[in-house]
Design an enzyme around this catalytic site. Sequence first.
Site, PDB file in Angstrom:
ATOM      1  N   ARG A 237      -7.014   5.830  -5.867  1.00 35.14           N
ATOM      2  CA  ARG A 237      -6.853   7.184  -5.936  1.00 35.14           C
ATOM      3  C   ARG A 237      -6.963   7.773  -7.378  1.00 35.14           C
ATOM      4  O   ARG A 237      -7.606   8.684  -7.711  1.00 35.14           O
ATOM      5  CB  ARG A 237      -5.396   7.657  -5.856  1.00 35.14           C
ATOM      6  CG  ARG A 237      -5.148   7.119  -4.194  1.00 35.14           C
ATOM      7  CD  ARG A 237      -3.645   7.181  -3.916  1.00 35.14           C
ATOM      8  NE  ARG A 237      -2.950   8.425  -4.248  1.00 35.14           N
ATOM      9  CZ  ARG A 237      -1.562   8.527  -4.316  1.00 35.14           C
ATOM     10  NH1 ARG A 237      -0.752   7.394  -4.051  1.00 35.14           N
ATOM     11  NH2 ARG A 237      -1.050   9.687  -4.425  1.00 35.14           N
TER      12      ARG A 237
ATOM     13  N   ILE B   6       0.890  -1.016   0.043  1.00 38.35           N
ATOM     14  CA  ILE B   6      -0.043   0.038   0.125  1.00 38.35           C
ATOM     15  C   ILE B   6       0.850   1.373  -0.063  1.00 38.35           C
ATOM     16  O   ILE B   6       1.951   0.952   0.379  1.00 38.35           O
ATOM     17  CB  ILE B   6      -0.880  -0.124   1.270  1.00 38.35           C
ATOM     18  CG1 ILE B   6      -0.292  -0.195   2.289  1.00 38.35           C
ATOM     19  CG2 ILE B   6      -2.288  -0.940   1.191  1.00 38.35           C
ATOM     20  CD1 ILE B   6      -1.100  -0.043   3.753  1.00 38.35           C
ATOM     21  N   ASP B   7       0.331   2.512  -0.295  1.00 38.30           N
ATOM     22  CA  ASP B   7       1.148   3.641  -0.686  1.00 38.30           C
ATOM     23  C   ASP B   7       1.949   3.945   0.737  1.00 38.30           C
ATOM     24  O   ASP B   7       1.110   3.896   1.633  1.00 38.30           O
ATOM     25  CB  ASP B   7       0.535   4.535  -1.588  1.00 38.30           C
ATOM     26  CG  ASP B   7      -0.099   4.105  -2.645  1.00 38.30           C
ATOM     27  OD1 ASP B   7       0.589   3.410  -3.315  1.00 38.30           O
ATOM     28  OD2 ASP B   7      -1.027   4.714  -3.196  1.00 38.30           O
ATOM     29  N   LYS B   8       2.672   4.803   0.769  1.00 35.86           N
ATOM     30  CA  LYS B   8       3.488   5.613   1.901  1.00 35.86           C
ATOM     31  C   LYS B   8       2.456   6.025   2.664  1.00 35.86           C
ATOM     32  O   LYS B   8       2.269   5.886   3.988  1.00 35.86           O
ATOM     33  CB  LYS B   8       4.582   6.480   1.345  1.00 35.86           C
ATOM     34  CG  LYS B   8       5.039   7.097   2.619  1.00 35.86           C
ATOM     35  CD  LYS B   8       6.012   8.359   2.019  1.00 35.86           C
ATOM     36  CE  LYS B   8       6.440   9.185   3.428  1.00 35.86           C
ATOM     37  NZ  LYS B   8       7.297  10.399   2.722  1.00 35.86           N
TER      38      LYS B   8
END
Length: 308
Positions: free
Chosen positions: A243, A142-144
């Site tokens: 997103r 998963i993204d930062k």
Amino acid sequence: MDTHETLKFLISEENKSTRVDLVLSLQLPEISRSFIQKLLEKGAVKINGHMCTSKKYKVNAGDLIEVTLPEPEPLDIKAEDIPLDIVYEDEDLLVVNKPRGMVVHPAAGNESQTLVNAVLFHCGERLSSINGVIRPGIVHRIDKDTSGLLVVAKNNMAHESLSMQLAEHSITRKYEALVFDNLKEDSGSVIAPIGRDPYNRLRQAVTDQNSKHAVTHWHVLERFGRYTLIEAKLETGRTHQIRVHMAYIKHPLVGDMVYGPKKQPFNVDGQLLHAKVLGFIHPRTGQYMEFETPKPEVFEEILNKIRI
């Protein structure tokens, strides 16, 4: 024994007349364009059996491209005593709640304070080796700035099973997100292919070029007029999928400077997106397991502000 890996690609009609470095960066999204250009300079790329050293060479439909990748130079990945929020653990896997702001795995120039550094300290040698030294045990990412649940494999058997479930889209992944504006419907689905943005290689985009099928299902949890809290369920798992899909339907995530407006409310750093629910079949027992974790404090604080 030669351990170098050689990859082969056949150029399709839609990619003809494209620069070879761009074609390779689309085919190999995990490798930077600058590294691909170095491979060209070093003579590691052949087109129809002939060495190609010019990044500006434009490919033709039917061209056979061969890329010989050098052995990866191992990053100096060190185990670091970083606290982990462990939701579940057994001999085969652990489920962790990743905080906002933490990168999942190291990369050149970003070799410490990642989830991998923390997991290495916690698990020692007991991690799967399928994704190599840089991503030991990491099945999905998963993204930062996205918080929430991730499963980490401690052995190759678990890793292969979980990867298969991901490929078959049978893993349950539900997220909560705060998006801009009021969604007209109570629920819906975004079915739109996602690939590298042809105009900005740092972004993903809904595009027909070198893209993959992507499906996101969403429903409204709470309405605030200028903002809406939604649950998004992933059917596929493309990079930045929620997103990109929400921005595509004109409801970008609050805090998302990449796909949303440059001026963001609440002084929030990064998208308000939380991986709330994760469910899968346990690789050893065959039993379905599901985990849930609450949103981080910063997310709840912003919701409380707009509820007033």
